[in-house]
Design a protein around this motif. Structure first.
Motif, PDB file in Angstrom:
ATOM      1  N   ARG A 115       0.717  -1.194   0.020  1.00 33.87           N
ATOM      2  CA  ARG A 115      -0.178   0.095  -0.033  1.00 33.87           C
ATOM      3  C   ARG A 115       0.261   1.354  -0.017  1.00 33.87           C
ATOM      4  O   ARG A 115       0.566   2.171  -0.035  1.00 33.87           O
ATOM      5  N   LEU A 140      -4.141   2.266  -6.865  1.00 34.24           N
ATOM      6  CA  LEU A 140      -5.356   1.731  -6.120  1.00 34.24           C
ATOM      7  C   LEU A 140      -5.966   2.312  -5.740  1.00 34.24           C
ATOM      8  O   LEU A 140      -7.348   2.003  -5.420  1.00 34.24           O
ATOM      9  N   MET A 225      -5.791  -4.005   1.007  1.00 32.59           N
ATOM     10  CA  MET A 225      -5.399  -2.968   0.364  1.00 32.59           C
ATOM     11  C   MET A 225      -6.736  -2.188  -0.790  1.00 32.59           C
ATOM     12  O   MET A 225      -5.929  -0.492  -0.983  1.00 32.59           O
ATOM     13  N   THR A 226      -7.526  -2.373  -0.613  1.00 31.81           N
ATOM     14  CA  THR A 226      -9.040  -1.557  -1.514  1.00 31.81           C
ATOM     15  C   THR A 226     -10.374  -1.554  -0.523  1.00 31.81           C
ATOM     16  O   THR A 226     -10.810  -1.232  -1.152  1.00 31.81           O
TER      17      THR A 226
ATOM     18  N   SER B 228      -4.890  -2.038   9.799  1.00 27.61           N
ATOM     19  CA  SER B 228      -4.363  -1.236   8.310  1.00 27.61           C
ATOM     20  C   SER B 228      -5.692  -1.105   8.029  1.00 27.61           C
ATOM     21  O   SER B 228      -5.610   0.233   6.873  1.00 27.61           O
ATOM     22  N   THR B 229      -6.787  -1.323   8.375  1.00 29.51           N
ATOM     23  CA  THR B 229      -8.402  -1.318   7.858  1.00 29.51           C
ATOM     24  C   THR B 229      -9.439   0.193   8.916  1.00 29.51           C
ATOM     25  O   THR B 229     -10.077   0.429   8.051  1.00 29.51           O
TER      26      THR B 229
END
Lengths: 278, 271
Positions: A115, A140, A225-226, B228-229
């Protein structure tokens, strides 16, 4: 001996059938306490899944990931294996271990690192691209670039594993095959294309099956990541299944995972048909 | 000839850089301040190296706990696999009993089933057994793996039967033959199985994600993914340091035992 077989059946073979059974019921999270209120609903879950816009989107994304990702990974792996087997005479162990490193590291940690590598302005990749005058996109956050970014990352992480298998395959080919080609006047590329590659067929079959099965289930990459975005452009079947599970729709989630299972079995079967030795 | 070798090595080294750069970037980044991490263009070496990120990780965030959880689970799963897989593998390779071939076929069949297919019913099973959010819930489903059974069965098959007969003549019990004669001969396979199982368990994500419901049961990958989220998504230094903590033990272990890892993969073809 017997208890271990029981353990194995309970936690491995049992759930496979359990999953199939659940996919034909309306089981939801609250039914965990009242198992008797679960009703059979026939193929309703499958119909629901297949007519769900997001599920179809996730199926397309997964297909994209596999169709582009598997060949890319295998080409990288084969190139690295040939490089190690024929090109590099010294320090081969260093190169081998180096290329293999990403395979053993946690995919979650790798996704977190990437990321940052792919960040729009402060990212490593766009900085390097900037040196040669390319203004890289916000990888991204772009509907076009998010999926290719995940694919490249997956190839980067996984090629080492196929490389080791290719290496074993290459070392199994006797030197005399290449010498015979040399005597017949074949150049290096011709020797590779018409002598080595056909002999590697079983190895290619094997690596494509293993890589394909893994890629069909890709999950952690979009999760970290997304989150499946932007606009569902990177949501995968596994990730959507997990989301439905999170909403408590267990029946629907198992039917989706079974659809994925069937696809995996069919794809594996096709790979065997296409790549098996003639 | 000299010229050719030169560019081949260049390609090899460029490949190594491409593989290693993100790791180096992560490691160096974990010692940077948030301000430096956001700077454009980014810096390579930290300008004012700080251990603040690690301090936050270990004192404010609960990373020692996650580290401990990951270690407990990985060690238990590894121990279980070494014991159970070698026993079942031995039985499948060397003992004659009814249904042996059927059992082996079953093992091979489950080898192909993706984890995504089994996790919902497994979750229901474990929850109904009252094991959700507990160490047994994290560990039990992984104590035996079809991969391990397959690996051990292959290895035992390669050992001569004469050894067992010799043991019987000497009056050993069947268990004694297994434990004292056959098992010590499988040390290379056990090493491969042990290291691969440990790495797999340490990196395992989906199952701990659904079964660890409170923070004190998180394993490292789960904690890192949720950080991380979640609300820490913008705390880049913390995430980089977290990734280092997840990756370093595995890298050290892999480098120490890498021969066993690559050999095991070449033998069985499966990671």
């Amino acid at each position: 001996m017997l208890p271990f077989v029981v353990l194995f059946l309970a936690f491995t073979a049992g759930p496979v059938l359990g999953s199939l059974g659940m996919s034909f019921t309306d089981i939801r999270q609250r039914d965990l306490r009242t198992p008797l209120s679960v009703n059979g609903v026939g193929f309703d879950n499958y119909v629901k899944a297949l007519s769900d816009e997001t599920f179809r989107r996730s199926a397309l994304n997964t297909a994209y990931f596999v169709v582009v990702g598997v060949p890319l990974t295998l080409v990288l792996a084969l190139a690295a294996a040939v490089l190690l087997d024929r090109g590099l005479k010294r320090f081969t162990a260093v190169f081998k271990v180096g290329y293999y490193l990403p395979v053993v590291t946690s995919i979650v940690a790798i996704a977190v690192i990437w990321r940052f590598v792919l960040a729009p302005d402060a990212g490593l990749l766009n900085t390097v691209l900037g040196w040669v005058g390319i203004d890289g996109p916000n990888w991204l956050a772009s509907k076009t670039w998010a999926m290719p970014s995940l694919i490249v990352m997956a190839a980067w992480r996984n090629f080492g594993s196929a490389m080791i298998i290719f290496l074993a395959g290459l070392q199994g080919i006797p030197q005399s095959v290449e010498e015979a080609g040399q005597i017949d006047g074949a150049g290096p590329w011709q020797r590779f294309r018409y002598l080595i590659l056909p002999l590697l067929r079983p190895t290619i079959l094997f690596t494509s099956v293993v890589t394909g099965i893994g890629y069909l289930q890709f999950f952690e990459e979009p999760f970290v990541m997304t989150q499946g975005g932007p606009l569902n452009s990177t949501i995968s079947v596994s990730m959507y299944t997990y989301q439905q599970f999170g909403f408590g729709n267990y029946g629907l989630a198992t039917s989706m995972s079974y659809l994925l299972f069937v696809v995996i079995a069919v794809v594996t079967f096709i790979q065997f048909r296409v790549l098996r030795e003639k | 000839m000299m010229r050719r070798t030169w560019w081949i090595y260049l390609i090899g080294v460029l490949g190594l850089i491409a593989v290693a750069a993100p790791f180096a970037w992560m490691f160096l980044g974990s010692f940077k301040t948030q301000g430096e991490l956001l700077r454009v263009p980014p810096t390579w070496w930290p300008e004012a190296p700080t251990t603040q990120n690690y301090d936050d990780l270990f004192n404010k965030a609960n990373f020692p706990r996650y580290f401990l959880n990951s270690t407990i689970v990985a060690l238990a799963v590894t121990a279980g696999n070494l014991v159970f897989c070698s026993m079942i593998g031995y039985a499948l390779a060397k003992l004659r009993f009814k249904g042996r071939n059927a059992l082996f076929l079953l093992v091979m069949a489950t080898l192909m089933v993706p984890g995504m297919v089994t996790f919902v019913p497994l979750f229901v099973l474990v929850t109904n057994a009252g094991l959700a959010n507990s160490y047994p819930g994290l560990i039990l489903p992984f104590l035996v793996s079809p991969f391990g059974v397959f690996l051990m069965r292959q290895f035992f098959s390669g050992l001569p039967d004469d050894l067992m007969d010799a043991g019987r003549v000497d009056g050993s019990s069947e268990l004694g033959i297994f434990a004292r004669i056959m098992l010590p001969l499988t040390r290379p396979a056990l090493a491969t199985l042990g290291i691969l199982t440990f790495l797999g368990s340490w990196n395992n994500f989906l199952w701990p994600l659904v079964i660890a419901q409170t923070e004190d049961k998180y394993t490292l990958p789960v904690a890192l993914a949720l950080y991380s989220t979640g609300q820490n998504a913008q705390n880049f230094g913390l995430l980089m340091a977290g990734a280092v903590v997840v990756v370093i033990p595995v890298l050290v272990m892999f480098l120490a035992f890498q021969r066993h890892v690559t050999k095991g993969i070449a033998i069985t073809g499966i990671k």
